[in-house]
Structure formats: C-alpha cells, structure tokens
Design an enzyme around this catalytic site. Structure first.
Site, PDB file in Angstrom:
ATOM      1  CB  SER C  46      -0.909  -0.003   1.229  1.00 41.36           C
ATOM      2  OG  SER C  46      -1.854  -1.041   1.128  1.00 41.36           O
ATOM      3  N   GLY C  72       2.716  -0.824   9.732  1.00 36.75           N
ATOM      4  CA  GLY C  72       2.423   0.611   9.815  1.00 36.75           C
ATOM      5  C   GLY C  72       2.561   1.328   8.485  1.00 36.75           C
ATOM      6  CG  LEU C  73      -0.351   1.656   6.101  1.00 35.27           C
ATOM      7  CD1 LEU C  73      -1.391   2.775   6.128  1.00 35.27           C
ATOM      8  CD2 LEU C  73      -0.666   0.670   4.991  1.00 35.27           C
ATOM      9  CG  ASN C 125      -5.085  -0.541   3.022  1.00 36.80           C
ATOM     10  OD1 ASN C 125      -6.029  -0.715   3.789  1.00 36.80           O
ATOM     11  ND2 ASN C 125      -3.855  -0.843   3.353  1.00 36.80           N
ATOM     12  CB  CYS C 128      -4.086  -0.329   7.197  1.00 35.27           C
ATOM     13  SG  CYS C 128      -2.656  -0.694   8.235  1.00 35.27           S
ATOM     14  CB  ILE C 189     -11.084  -9.812   5.819  1.00 33.81           C
ATOM     15  CG1 ILE C 189     -10.329 -11.089   6.173  1.00 33.81           C
ATOM     16  CG2 ILE C 189     -12.561 -10.042   5.777  1.00 33.81           C
ATOM     17  CD1 ILE C 189     -10.674 -11.696   7.518  1.00 33.81           C
ATOM     18  CB  THR C 191      -4.743  -8.109   9.524  1.00 31.23           C
ATOM     19  OG1 THR C 191      -4.589  -6.691   9.582  1.00 31.23           O
ATOM     20  CG2 THR C 191      -3.730  -8.680   8.557  1.00 31.23           C
ATOM     21  CB  SER C 264      -0.198 -15.452   6.283  1.00 34.97           C
ATOM     22  OG  SER C 264      -0.541 -14.169   6.741  1.00 34.97           O
TER      23      SER C 264
HETATM   24  C1  LIG Z   1       3.372  -8.525   6.765  1.00 33.92           C
HETATM   25  C2  LIG Z   1       2.047  -8.088   6.239  1.00 33.92           C
HETATM   26  C3  LIG Z   1       1.925  -6.831   5.647  1.00 33.92           C
HETATM   27  C4  LIG Z   1       0.702  -6.407   5.131  1.00 33.92           C
HETATM   28  N1  LIG Z   1       0.609  -5.188   4.536  1.00 33.92           N
HETATM   29  C5  LIG Z   1      -0.558  -4.795   3.948  1.00 33.92           C
HETATM   30  C6  LIG Z   1      -0.654  -3.577   3.212  1.00 33.92           C
HETATM   31  O1  LIG Z   1       0.312  -2.823   3.069  1.00 33.92           O
HETATM   32  N2  LIG Z   1      -1.856  -3.251   2.652  1.00 33.92           N
HETATM   33  C7  LIG Z   1      -2.953  -4.060   2.765  1.00 33.92           C
HETATM   34  O2  LIG Z   1      -4.009  -3.732   2.222  1.00 33.92           O
HETATM   35  N3  LIG Z   1      -2.882  -5.225   3.440  1.00 33.92           N
HETATM   36  C8  LIG Z   1      -1.720  -5.606   4.040  1.00 33.92           C
HETATM   37  N4  LIG Z   1      -1.659  -6.801   4.707  1.00 33.92           N
HETATM   38  C9  LIG Z   1      -2.863  -7.651   4.794  1.00 33.92           C
HETATM   39  C10 LIG Z   1      -2.860  -8.733   3.715  1.00 33.92           C
HETATM   40  O3  LIG Z   1      -2.875  -8.180   2.435  1.00 33.92           O
HETATM   41  C11 LIG Z   1      -4.076  -9.664   3.891  1.00 33.92           C
HETATM   42  O4  LIG Z   1      -5.253  -8.906   3.754  1.00 33.92           O
HETATM   43  C12 LIG Z   1      -4.103 -10.337   5.246  1.00 33.92           C
HETATM   44  O5  LIG Z   1      -2.789 -10.674   5.665  1.00 33.92           O
HETATM   45  C13 LIG Z   1      -4.954 -11.607   5.259  1.00 33.92           C
HETATM   46  O6  LIG Z   1      -4.508 -12.549   4.332  1.00 33.92           O
HETATM   47  P1  LIG Z   1      -3.520 -13.771   4.692  1.00 33.92           P
HETATM   48  O7  LIG Z   1      -4.120 -14.501   5.839  1.00 33.92           O
HETATM   49  O8  LIG Z   1      -3.427 -14.553   3.434  1.00 33.92           O
HETATM   50  O9  LIG Z   1      -2.214 -13.134   5.074  1.00 33.92           O
HETATM   51  C14 LIG Z   1      -0.431  -7.236   5.230  1.00 33.92           C
HETATM   52  C15 LIG Z   1      -0.311  -8.490   5.840  1.00 33.92           C
HETATM   53  C16 LIG Z   1       0.895  -8.925   6.338  1.00 33.92           C
HETATM   54  C17 LIG Z   1       0.980 -10.279   6.987  1.00 33.92           C
END
Ligand SMILES: Cc1cc2nc3c(=O)[nH]c(=O)nc-3n(C[C@H](O)[C@H](O)[C@H](O)COP(=O)(O)O)c2cc1C
Ligand SMILES: Cc1cc2nc3c(=O)[nH]c(=O)nc-3n(C[C@H](O)[C@H](O)[C@H](O)COP(=O)(O)OP(=O)(O)OC[C@H]3O[C@@H](n4cnc5c(N)ncnc54)[C@H](O)[C@@H]3O)c2cc1C
Ligand SMILES: Cc1cc2nc3c(=O)[nH]c(=O)nc-3n(C[C@H](O)[C@H](O)[C@H](O)COP(=O)(O)OP(=O)(O)OC[C@H]3O[C@@H](n4cnc5c(N)ncnc54)[C@H](O)[C@@H]3O)c2cc1C
Ligand SMILES: Cc1cc2nc3c(=O)[nH]c(=O)nc-3n(C[C@H](O)[C@H](O)[C@H](O)COP(=O)(O)O)c2cc1C
Ligand code: FES
Ligand code: FES
Lengths: 302, 263, 302, 263
Positions: C46, C72-73, C125, C128, C189, C191, C264
């Site tokens: 993002s 924290g973006l 996004n 967050c 979704i 997190t 993940s």
């Molecule tokens: C290390 C990490 C960084 C992430 N950074 C972002 C981000 O910058 N922007 C965003 O929309 N989601 C971010 N997410 C959320 C993921 O895109 C995703 O929505 C969330 O992890 C659930 O999917 P998963 O269980 O497959 O990880 C981040 C997740 C993780 C684990």
C-alpha cells in the site's frame, strides 16, 4: 505462598477462574460438578424469558484452530431455570446468572428473577453473534447498552457484568457506555463471527450458517480487546477467549483482566482445566517471584 | 477433527418397514456402544450408534421417528452424509457369562456388542425384544453366532410373550449371569436396572439424551451430577445409575427443559 | 481440461490466485519473481503520498495459529514507487496498485499516479488496522467510503477494488457503500486487530502494541465476511485471509469470491504456494467433475 | 515458533571501546553466517549474526551505531532480551583452501565460520581488517586456531597497511585459494567480488539489508530479482551476485526507499 484471590468490585473470588456462559451450565448437576473443580465461579447458560430450542443441529463443529458454534441461545426459559440454580450449593463458589433479552423490560424481569433465585452476580449477554433480535444486535449500540444497564442496575442489588462482542467497530465505546450505565465489570469477549463451508456438499455446515468462533485461535483477539478496554474504563474486566493454559491466564491479567472465563478450554483439556490452570499459574508466579495475582492486573500498560 | 467427514453411502439394507441399515466407509476405530453424529446436509445432525463394524466399514441402523430419520430413510446409495465421531465410552466387558438385552431400536447397537463380546470365548445370551414380530431385526445375524438368542414380543407374535425384563428374570434364574448389557426404552432399562440391583448383577446400560455438540461442552446431554452422556456415557454402570436421579424419570428437550419420561 | 480463468469485472485473470498487498511487493524484483510463479496478479504494497518508515520493530511475529504484524504502512511514497512498477513486465500477469490516503484528495492524486505508472487496477486500502488516520479509521464510515470511491472513479478509468476490514459492526454496509460509489470489486478481508503480550517482559511484543492477525486462524472469519458480502452486493469479491491450500480457495469461491489473494500463505508454504494451490484446485475440480472455476462462485448460497 | 524467546544475558565481553559480545542460552541449532532477530524490549528489534556457537550457548558481537545497539551495549548480565531465529542460509564450505575476510564488525560473524571450516582439516587463511588497530577484535581467538591470521588496517597501525582487498590480491597470488568468504562493508565486498570474478575464485559474501519480518514475507530485504536476504541470503555466491544489480549500488531504508551506498 501465592495468593490467587481476586475481586470483581465486591464479588470475591477464591481464584480468577470462572466457567464461561454456555459451557456445561444447562443444569444444576453440571455446574455443581464444575464448582468441585478449581473454578471460583460458574456463569449459567444465557437465559431468556421464554423457552427456546435454539438453532437446529449442526450447532457445533471443530475447526483447525478453534471451535465454531451456533447454539442460538437454547434455554428452558427463566421460570424453569430457577429450580436448577436453587439446587446448586454455593459453598464451593459463586454463581453468575447470564441473561439475554430483546429490550429493557425483558432484562429487568430477567434480572429480578435471577437475583431472586440467589445468583451472586448477573452477566448481561449483549454479544451473542448468532441470534436474531438478541445479543450482538442490541450490543452494538452504546445508547441501548447504557439504557439496559441503567435499568437492570435499578432492579437489582447484586453486581452486574456486561458481556461484549468483538464484532464491532469500537468495543471501548461500548464498554464506556456500560460503565456509565452502572456496570460493575465488563466481560470480553464473546465469540467472533465466522463460518465453515463444507466444499463436498457446498454448504455452510452450521444450520444457522454463521456461528461464533471460540478457542485457541481467538486468544490474540481477546487479549487485544481486554487491553483496549482497560485503557478506556475504570471498572474491572473479565477476560475470555481461547484460554487453555496458565500463561494465557497471565497474559489476560497483564492485559488488564481481573479474572478470566474458560469455555472451549474444556473441549481441549477436559474439566480438569481449572485445576491445571491453577497449578500452572501458581508455578509461573512462584518462578517469577510474584506473591499476589492482583499485582499483575494491567501491568502490560506502561 | 470433530468436523463432519463426508462419506458416500455404500449400501442400504431394509431391516423392517421402518428400520434401515446404512453402511459407509469410515476409518476411525470404533467400539460397540459408541455413536456417531450423522449430518444430513440441509436437514439435521443426529446421534446414531454404530450397528456394525467391519474394519473400515461402519453401519448405523435406525427407525424413522421424525424429519431427520425420515430424510435418512429416503437417501439412496452413493448419497452423501457427514459423519463425526465415534463418541462416548462404548461397552467394556466384565465377568464370565454375559447377557445382552436389546429393546426396539436398541437392538441396533446391541448386535455389534454381542459379536465383539463373543471374541472372549465366554457364554453369551441375548434377548431381542420388540412390541411385535414385525419390529424385530438382526435375528438371523445373531443366530449365526455362538450366542444363545432369546426373543420376546409384547404381543407374543414371536418368542416369549411379555417384556424383556420378565424374560430376563427367567434367564438369570437358570443361568449364572455376571453382567447385563442393555439398550432400549429407558423404562425397560430401569426395570432391568432394578433386577440387577436386587440380584447383584453388574449392569451396563446405554442411555439416550438430546445431543448437540457430542464433545462435552454444550451441556445439553448432562444427567445426574454433571455426567455427560456424550463423554462419560452413553454407557453407564449400575453404580453410576444409582446416583443418577434423572434415570427413568426425565430427560431434556432441545431447549434444556425437563420432560418426564412417560410411565 | 479444467479452466481456471476468472474475471473481476473486465480484468481477466489467468487463474484466481493473486499476491496480497504487503507481502513481497516492496520492489519490482520481488513482484516479478512472484509473477513467474502461478500468480495471475500481484497487489503492490500500500502506497501513500509521502515516504513513511512505518512502525519500529518488532513489526512482526508468529502466533500459535497465525501471524501478527504492525508494519504501519511503510512505503517510499508514490513518486519513488513509480520506477518499481515501470520495471515490471506485465506479460506474466497483472499489477494491482494498492493505495492509502487520509482523505479524498490524497486518494485522487494517488490513483492518478498509479494509473499513469501502468497498473491494471487499483486497490483502495480502507482497512489497515494499525495506522493512525488511515485505513480502518476511514474505512468504518460508509459515507467516507462512498465519497472516496466516487472521487477515484472519476479520476481513473482502470477498475477499482475496495479492500475492507473485518473489524467493524457490519461489513455489508461498507461493501454497499463502495458498490454505490462505483467500486468494481470488494476485497475482503484485511487483518483482524489482535495483540500478543510477552509475559516475561510484561509488554506487548509489537512496537505498535496492536497488530493485524493474519494466516490460518482467520480463515473462518474471512469466509464469513465474503459469504455475507456476497448476499449484499452484485459486484465481484476477492477473498483473502488464511489461504494455504486448494480447499481453502474452493471454500472462498463457494462463499462468493471470484478470485483470492494469498499473503501469509507464503510464510507457511513459501512462494511455491501459488503453484501448489493451482495444482490442488485443478485436482479437486477434476475429481469432483467441475470444468470451470466460475461455476463454483457463490454456490454455497442456496 | 518465530516469536521472541526471552533469554537472560549470561555474560558480556568488551571487545573494543564500542564493540561488545553478549552470550546467552539459546537451544536452536545455528550455523555460522546465520543471524538472529534480537528484541530489546521497548526499544527495537534488530538483526545480528551469530558470533560464537558453543552448544546451547550462542553469542552476538556488535558495534554501537544507533539507539538499539546503544541500549544493547548498556544492558547488564541477567538482563532480558528476546531472540528469534536463526535465520538465513549460513555459509557452506567448498573447495580445499579457504580464505575468510572480515572487515569491521564483519569480523564478528567470520570468526565462527573460520572455526567451523577448520573442522574440515583443510588450509584456512583469514584476513581481519579495520580502519585502525583499536577497532580490531577476535585476533587472539583466531590466532589460537590453526588458521593463518593476516591483519590489515587502513592506517597501518597494525599488520598490513591498506584495504583488505589489496591484501587479498597479494595472498591469492601466493596461495591457491578456492573459495573466499567475506563479511564487511558492502563496497569492500564488491571489490573482493571483482577480484574473485577476475581470478575465477568462488565467493560467498554476507549481505546486510534492513530487516523487519526476517521470515520472507514483508519484502523489506529483497534485492535483485526478488531474492530475500533473510531467506535466500544473507550469504550469496559470486554467481548470484552477478545478477544482483543492487549489490554495492544501493540498499533500502525502513520505508523501502532506495539509498545509494556511498562510494
Ligand atoms: C506482513 C504483512 C503486511 C501487510 N501489509 C498490507 C498492506 O500494506 N496493505 C494491505 O491492504 N494489506 C496488508 N496486509 C494484509 C494482507 O494483504 C491480507 O489482507 C491479510 O494478511 C490476510 O490474508 P492472509 O491470511 O493470506 O495473510 C499485510 C499483511 C501482512 C501479513
Ligand atoms: C447416543 C445415541 C444413540 C442413538 N442411536 C440410535 C440408533 O442406533 N438407532 C436409532 O434409530 N436411533 C438412535 N438414537 C435416537 C436418534 O438419535 C433419534 O431417533 C433421532 O435423533 C430422531 O431424529 P428425528 O429428526 O428423526 O426426529 P425428531 O422428530 O426431530 O425427534 C424425535 C425425538 O428424537 C430425539 N432426538 C431428536 N434429535 C435428537 C438429537 N440431536 N439427539 C438426541 N435425540 C434426538 C428426541 O427425543 C426427539 O423427541 C440414538 C440417540 C442417542 C442419544
Ligand atoms: C543479517 C544481518 C546481520 C547483522 N549482523 C551484525 C553483527 O553481527 N554485528 C553488528 O554490529 N551489526 C550487525 N548487523 C547490523 C545491525 O543490525 C545494525 O547495526 C543495527 O540494526 C543498528 O541498529 P541501531 O538502532 O543501533 O541503529 P539505527 O540508528 O537505528 O540505524 C543505523 C543503521 O543500522 C541499520 N539498521 C537499523 N535497523 C536495522 C534493521 N532492522 N535491519 C537491518 N539494518 C538495520 C540501518 O542501515 C541504519 O541506517 C547485521 C545486519 C544484518 C542485516
Ligand atoms: C458451545 C458454546 C456455547 C456458548 N454459549 C454462550 C451463551 O449462551 N452465552 C454467552 O454469553 N456466551 C456463550 N458462549 C461464548 C463463551 O462464553 C465465550 O465467550 C467464548 O466461547 C470465548 O471463550 P473460549 O474461547 O474460552 O470458549 C458459548 C460458547 C460456546 C463454545
Ligand atoms: S452433547 Fe454437548 S455436552 Fe454432550
Ligand atoms: S525481512 Fe521481511 S522479507 Fe526479509
């Protein structure tokens, strides 16, 4: 010697372990059995005005990292439930009567009856995630919460706990509304809304489709909620969600809980879990030189 | 994991007009007296005892009583159902001379227990009871074994005329029975329990209560002082039954409300 | 032969597997590497208007049943990021540019720049959970969502996806607001807000204290959200949360997703996960006699 | 689990005015070249290579450069830190005659690699380089071993006067070196890389990049075509380095923004 006694306002508990609502608490016998374990209190099943069968089966299933249920608040109705509570001998611990209603009046009636049956405290279930017109549907609105708590406070003299849901924008706002309404403690969290679809038969497994996620997977969500609520209010918090070992209890207490409830833990460890938790907490406190569990409440806030 | 495993119905057997046996492939080790939760997708999930154990093939045998059992009755070969379990304690055999008593659909779960007990090479008697001849099943299956098969019908249309409890009193006079194992209507089991107490015979009775989780947390099936029929049961001993005041007196419906067991 | 091609409105994807935002997408090299695997598209990290370091470390830890992060973006700012996107050769798959802003104007500027860099779609996004003034803090308000989407829609011609958070009262209301604003798809979704306290040192481990829970534990929450959103809106949904195997993908698609994102999963299975998912989905479809993955979208709704 | 394990500092050793070694008890098997994420509660979590491996005792050796290393420097025996890892690939030894080159704090992780390589009973040469004599450490530790220890300082205050790369060119003329292993400032490693390419010597160089997750998902440490320093590195071979255009050119700060590596 380590002291485990704790207080939820003026409700004294011999240790911080409480049986969560909806688990082995449909009848006197099972609650008496739990009170013979190292549980300081039991919360009854959530009881409403009228008999309810709840949702059809399947109402329960195990997931890879937790449990999913949609019991749908089955209960025999407040009038039938009195005989169960009266049969429990309080000597071994406290009884907390959980009630749910769809409006202020129902909560008033239920709370008075529960108090008359002899419970030591009330838990208002404002957080069941899968029963139309009850629980979470009311428990998302701070004004509604405030009104209900205020009314119940005027109807009874025993402590009032308010159980909140994590399925909301801002649990702190709701906790504050309960505190302002006169609640004596906040219970957090109820289950997290979730679903399991069986891909062979192409349908959600639960008859109600959506259910409440509990057990190990939700502990980090419970900890976060308790931590946030602790910074928002002054009344005590009872932590619930995913507790299966002594370290989980310590984590909840450091987050700000004065006591904890255990539900799904009984699934994972059996009813011995209360004794296990007690031993593990005592061992950890001894090793880390803590005498009194109360000194640990909220210490993670600095 | 306690999540329905989807299985195909391998075969269907008519036992009587209203009783069928359904066989499916399900690996988990199961002993007689244990039960499964059977998911009929879109309908219900209900407890059913194992009625046949043949390595990885397991069967249930059931009577139509309401919606769920009716749907189950109408399923065809290769239709899908969900199975979880096995749950509960199952029978444990004690003593030398064993008497099994199955009343009504209780026969379903008594049959595999008899077969299993016979592996001990000790004398086994079985009473199969029903209101009338047409409601009996598994007779041939059990007659093929080394067990002494006795039959009782309320109307005398086959075998001994009268209740299984009466026939039991007769048999225990003739034979030195050490343990009785029973499944059937709760009032029948209550009579047998009283016979056992009077005659100092061990008893194992299989109780039925409304079940939801079947894993010991929802509290729906609790009896007596917090005994969970799904965990500590469904088989209870004479000693345990002495302390279970609900036995033969009441059970609870889906809401948890007490219902008298009709006299 | 099984067909895995899917469409998010008019964005065609060779298969339903997309790299989720924030995972191996800070630079061109890592996104190119993922596109060489069986991923049909990657979502960028993002990106905001200005350079941000994000939160201090610890920003990441593993939990028993999932992962917890509070990055924290962090991002180099939209102007620096252009060179990364331009370096990616789109032949292997699509690039979805994820952006975050604190108001309508920021989203407008970001979306135009992203479009100019050549991305195939935008992901807003609005979810967050751990950056003050951004993401979830805006993404809880349907009106705000509506305004932002409407403005972005007028600024660009590429498809617009809106990524929502499960940490809300009612995700359907938010999805509807996005749809009404002109969104082309909903991503769900992000997190789940959670926390881990280290009991030895008595403090939350993450520097930001609260983080976002991802991975296996949250799958049932993601499925529930996608299922609910599917009943509320008509535009396609992209499912995210806890996907690690082909059956998880099928479950999301039956719940109503037209494609899925994997974050993940890379932690659990490595970057080979895209190939594994593809093989597992094809195998399952073959065994169950499905030719086209599109026939499975939303079939759990009956 | 990739969660900080809390350990007590067992001992602290001053190496120079600004370099210390901290030893702690940490069970997980660790090989030279791997690193830990070190959590200094309330301050930061930073990557640190293993500098000593003694069964379950592991050590890190670090120079004070900013807040986190300063806090670490001020910790006392029995203070608590969190450890996760080990992460990364570690060195793998190839060939017959090995040359190790540690520059600055790079010496920290070169020392255990030398000790481990010596178990192969093959000739090992080591160059320890620093700006000046006072910044050198681990000399005695390595002189105690069978390795040939060479020293280089920029100002000539000890050993060879000049860059480690110059001394390297000298040594490879005298000895038939098969593989060079190096850790130090990236521009130093870049010079050594060029020497290796020219002279057809294998290289293993340990790279440093800003780290957050250390488990290969956040993308913070990626170089070249998506290589993760925390997973595919931190040790890269000459072949890999040929394809990594960032090597010796730029790295990224916490925001992910490129920063030139000063010439
Ligand atoms: C290390 C990490 C960084 C992430 N950074 C972002 C981000 O910058 N922007 C965003 O929309 N989601 C971010 N997410 C959320 C993921 O895109 C995703 O929505 C969330 O992890 C659930 O999917 P998963 O269980 O497959 O990880 C981040 C997740 C993780 C684990
Ligand atoms: C441990 C156990 C083993 C059983 N084994 C067998 C068996 O081998 N063969 C057989 O025919 N029957 C068996 N039963 C009974 C069987 O579960 C019921 O006949 C069946 O659930 C009826 O469902 P229905 O929807 O057809 O009827 P309904 O019309 O829904 O109910 C009729 C009656 O069935 C009982 N019942 C309904 N749902 C449940 C439930 N979830 N749990 C328990 N009882 C319920 C109630 O008493 C109810 O009044 C067993 C029950 C238990 C508890
Ligand atoms: C794989 C690896 C192994 C390392 N091993 C050692 C070692 O054995 N001994 C040693 O002294 N140093 C080592 N370092 C460098 C060490 O991590 C930094 O010196 C330390 O992080 C500085 O933190 P600070 O807060 O004191 O300084 P700050 O003032 O915060 O930063 C100074 C510089 O340190 C670097 N840095 C800060 N945080 C990080 C981070 N999270 N990841 C990577 N770099 C960072 C940046 O380049 C920054 O510009 C290693 C680095 C890596 C990547
Ligand atoms: C089978 C089951 C039934 C439940 N019934 C109720 C209930 O009636 N009232 C209520 O407030 N919470 C109910 N809950 C929620 C629990 O009390 C508890 O808040 C939740 O399960 C999280 O705790 P745990 O992870 O320890 O189970 C129920 C939970 C389960 C698993
Ligand atoms: S059925 Fe839930 S406890 Fe027995
Ligand atoms: S530090 Fe996160 S990918 Fe390497």
């Amino acid at each position: 010697m380590v002291s485990l006694t704790t207080c939820i306002n003026n409700l004294e508990l011999k240790n911080p372990f409480i049986l969560a609502s909806g688990i082995m608490d449909e009848d006197a016998g099972s609650m008496k059995r739990i009170l013979q374990e190292d549980a300081a209190a039991v919360v009854t099943k959530s009881i409403g005005l009228h008999e309810r069968n709840g949702h059809s089966n399947p109402t329960f299933l195990e997931l890879e990292h937790g449990l999913l249920n949609a019991m749908g608040l089955p209960n025999p109705g407040i009038d039938s439930y009195g005989s169960e509570i009266k049969k429990i001998n309080n000597d071994n611990g406290k009884i907390i009567g959980s009630i749910f209603g769809s409006n202020v009046e129902e909560f008033e009636i239920l709370s008075e009856k529960m108090q008359n049956y002899g419970v030591n405290a009330l838990e208002l279930n404002l957080s069941c995630p899968h029963a139309k017109g009850y629980g979470l549907e009311i428990g998302q609105d701070p004004e509604e919460i405030n009104k209900i708590v205020r009314a119940v406070k005027q109807s009874v003299s025993i402590p009032i706990f308010v159980k909140l849901s994590p399925n909301v924008n801002d649990i702190c706002m709701l906790a504050k509304a309960a505190e302002q309404g006169g609640a004596d403690a906040i219970v957090a969290i109820n289950t997290v809304k979730a679903m399991k679809i069986d891909i062979e038969t192409k349908r959600p497994i639960l008859a109600n489709k959506i259910g409440g996620y509990s057990g190990k997977a939700i502990k980090p969500i419970g900890i976060r909620n308790v931590y946030e609520i602790f910074e928002a209010i002054k009344i005590p918090i009872i932590g619930v969600g995913g507790i299966t070992k002594g370290e989980d209890v310590i984590e909840y207490i450091m987050a700000g809980a004065s006591a904890v409830q255990v539900g799904s833990g009984i699934y994972y460890n059996g009813i011995q879990i209360f004794t296990q938790l007690k031993e593990q907490v005592i061992k950890w406190m001894t090793q880390n030189n803590y005498q009194n569990i109360k000194e640990l409440i909220g210490v993670a806030h600095k | 994991m306690n999540q329905p495993e989807i299985v195909k119905i391998e075969s269907i057997q008519n036992e009587t007009d209203s009783i069928k046996t359904i066989t499916f492939f399900y690996k988990l080790e199961t002993i007689p007296g244990q039960f499964f939760m059977i998911w009929i997708p879109g309908i219900d999930e209900i407890p059913m005892s194992v009625s046949n154990i043949n390595n990885d093939n397991k069967a249930i045998t059931f009577r139509v009583v309401g919606d769920a059992t009716k749907s189950l009755f109408n399923l065809k070969k290769h239709d899908l159902i969900g199975i979880r379990g096995p749950y509960g304690n199952g029978f444990s055999f004690h003593g030398n001379h064993h008497l099994f008593i199955g009343g009504g659909t209780g026969i379903a779960m008594i049959a595999p227990a008899v077969e299993s007990c016979l592996l001990r090479d000790e004398p086994v008697d079985v009473i199969l009871g029903a209101k009338t001849k047409d409601e009996l099943f598994f007779i041939k299956r059990l007659q093929k074994t080394d067990a002494n098969v006795h039959i009782a019908t309320d109307d005398g249309s086959k075998g001994y005329k009268g209740y299984t409890s009466k026939l039991t009193e007769k048999i225990i006079k003739e034979k030195q029975i050490d343990t009785i194992y029973t499944c059937g209507p709760e009032l029948m089991m209550k009579s047998i329990f009283e016979i056992c107490i009077k005659n100092n015979i061990s008893l194992q009775a299989s109780l039925e209560r409304y079940m939801k989780c079947a894993v010991g947390i929802c509290g729906q099936c609790c009896i007596g002082e917090g005994l969970r029929v799904c965990i500590e049961g469904p088989i209870f001993s004479d000693k345990q039954l002495l302390d279970i005041s609900d036995f033969g007196v009441f059970n609870r419906n889906a809401s948890g409300k007490k219902k008298n067991i009709q006299p």
